[in-house]
Design an enzyme around this catalytic site. Structure first.
Site, PDB file in Angstrom:
ATOM      1  N   SER A 283      10.483 176.296  25.589  1.00 21.75           N
ATOM      2  CA  SER A 283      10.724 177.579  25.044  1.00 21.75           C
ATOM      3  C   SER A 283       9.701 178.064  24.244  1.00 21.75           C
ATOM      4  O   SER A 283       8.568 178.431  24.849  1.00 21.75           O
ATOM      5  CB  SER A 283      11.882 177.488  24.137  1.00 21.75           C
ATOM      6  OG  SER A 283      12.483 178.885  24.144  1.00 21.75           O
TER       7      SER A 283
ATOM      8  N   ASP B  44      -3.662 180.276  29.456  1.00 26.97           N
ATOM      9  CA  ASP B  44      -4.098 181.307  30.202  1.00 26.97           C
ATOM     10  C   ASP B  44      -5.265 181.756  29.491  1.00 26.97           C
ATOM     11  O   ASP B  44      -6.099 182.601  30.357  1.00 26.97           O
ATOM     12  CB  ASP B  44      -3.001 182.378  30.198  1.00 26.97           C
ATOM     13  CG  ASP B  44      -1.747 182.240  31.288  1.00 26.97           C
ATOM     14  OD1 ASP B  44      -1.958 181.011  31.833  1.00 26.97           O
ATOM     15  OD2 ASP B  44      -1.131 183.002  31.518  1.00 26.97           O
TER      16      ASP B  44
ATOM     17  N   LYS C 246      11.544 176.369  30.105  1.00 26.19           N
ATOM     18  CA  LYS C 246      12.538 177.295  29.671  1.00 26.19           C
ATOM     19  C   LYS C 246      11.780 178.640  29.226  1.00 26.19           C
ATOM     20  O   LYS C 246      11.333 178.567  28.445  1.00 26.19           O
ATOM     21  CB  LYS C 246      13.413 176.832  28.621  1.00 26.19           C
ATOM     22  CG  LYS C 246      14.411 177.654  27.939  1.00 26.19           C
ATOM     23  CD  LYS C 246      15.161 177.088  27.045  1.00 26.19           C
ATOM     24  CE  LYS C 246      16.357 178.422  26.310  1.00 26.19           C
ATOM     25  NZ  LYS C 246      15.751 179.250  25.767  1.00 26.19           N
TER      26      LYS C 246
END
Length: 393
Positions: free
Chosen positions: A292, A303, A317
């Site tokens: 999460s 990224d 999640k």
């Protein structure tokens, strides 16, 4: 002119036909919904009148609300009665009475230990991340809502709870009897690496209300001590608050979004952007217990290429819940959005792969307990320190 009038007449007829069709569809939908509501009222009436034992009307209403949320087939959405909401609130605040374990639904019928809390009774008893809780005090919990299952695991301080768990890797079913106690949730620890005082290690156990401010203090202290690189340890961190993860991730990526939040069916998207980038070499430690909010931080760094992920694949999640308080002390926890990484990757049920995979010895599954051990024995931390040293020399 006659052709134009004819065309207008046809267009008007089409509009009228569409209006009639839409009205008919809405009428059918309303009738169908009224029929269902009438059926619900009749069931409540019949149970109240005919059932063998008297049942309080409030119990029937609570059951109906739980059934409504249960029909979503979403293990992360649930109706919380007053006691369950109180327990959730206590956990968010930083302490509760129980065995000290974070759990989640891997799928609808599998209650999985995401991570035991460091130093808590579950960890001391030997529970591991990845263990599947099958029974609590002999009661099968596979079909139960996750919050209902958690309420069965929790209980008065000093009382015992018996867990039947299934452990992968050929170890099969095991029984644990654990004494409940007040569990204080450690949030952030920060220390200089024993091997190299130029490197600061920050371990976050969950992203609760105080995590961001504690990380802020740790980074300020490290800067005063001349730290040249950071290891951020998110292993076995089950997540927490969105805002906390965004605030913390903002220190580690320079510009642009930290995460994209996409709301329900209309696809409304909100981007949370960065602040206070510190610009130091960074390694993030992850494993199957990193879920999460931990994945928001790890995904943002991956990224943007501002750090290296070391360890094993994360939990996976990628959805967001809101807790909406109801009257009488109850609450509704509802999945309201999904999140995407800055490059708009959806990691739900997929997880995030590390840049450098480092497995724990003698374990083949993705989940494992990261025990508090000597820095010289933690193979993942050793690799993290090597990477940081290569960047600051």
């Amino acid at each position: 002119m006659t052709g134009r009038r004819s065309g207008l007449t046809i267009a008007a007829a089409i509009i009228v036909a569409i209006s009639v069709l839409v009205t008919a569809m809405l009428t059918v939908a309303l009738i169908t919904n009224y029929q269902h509501l009438g059926r619900l009222a009749k069931v409540v009436h019949l149970v109240n009148r005919e059932y063998l034992e008297p049942v309080p009307f409030s119990t029937l209403v609570d059951g109906a609300m739980k059934g409504i949320v249960g029909s979503l087939n979403d293990p992360y959405s649930s109706y919380l009665d007053a006691d369950q909401y109180k327990q959730l609130f206590e956990q968010i605040q930083g302490s509760f009475t129980g065995i000290g374990v974070y759990v989640s639904k891997r799928d609808v019928n599998k209650l999985v230990v995401v991570s035991p809390i460091k130093g808590g009774p579950a960890e001391r008893a030997g529970l591991r991340a990845g263990d599947v809780i099958v029974k609590v005090d002999g009661v099968d919990v596979a079909e139960l809502d996750v919050d209902v299952a958690v309420s069965k695991i929790k209980g008065p301080e000093g009382s015992e709870v018996q867990l039947t768990i299934f452990r992968e890797g050929g170890q099969g079913f095991q029984e644990f009897t654990i004494v409940r106690e007040e569990v204080h949730i450690p949030v952030v620890t920060a220390e200089l690496a024993e091997q190299d005082k130029r490197i600061g290690i920050i371990q976050i156990s969950q992203f609760n209300k105080i995590a961001a401010s504690e990380v802020d203090r740790a980074l300020t202290r490290f800067q005063q001590e001349g730290v040249k690189g950071i290891v951020l340890d998110l292993r076995d961190n089950p997540g927490g608050e969105l805002e906390s993860s965004v605030d913390i991730a903002s220190h580690f990526i320079p510009t642009g979004p930290v995460v994209h939040i996409v709301d329900r069916s209309d696809g409304t998207e909100t981007a949370y952007s960065t602040r206070d980038y510190i610009g130091l070499p960074l390694v993030i430690l992850i494993n199957g217990g990193s879920a999460s909010a931990s994945e928001i931080v790890a995904g943002a760094v991956k990224d943007n290429g501002t750090g290296t992920l070391v360890g094993t694949k994360t939990f996976g999640k990628g959805i967001v819940q809101m807790v909406m308080q109801l009257d009488g002390g109850a609450a509704l926890k509802l999945t309201t959005a999904k999140y995407l990484t800055p490059h708009e990757n959806d990691i739900h049920k997929l997880g995030i792969e590390p840049d450098v995979e480092v497995e724990i010895a003698n374990r083949t599954d993705a989940h494992y307990l990261v025990e508090k051990q000597d820095e010289n024995e933690d193979v993942q931390l050793i690799k993290a320190l090597e990477i940081i040293q290569g960047k600051i020399q």
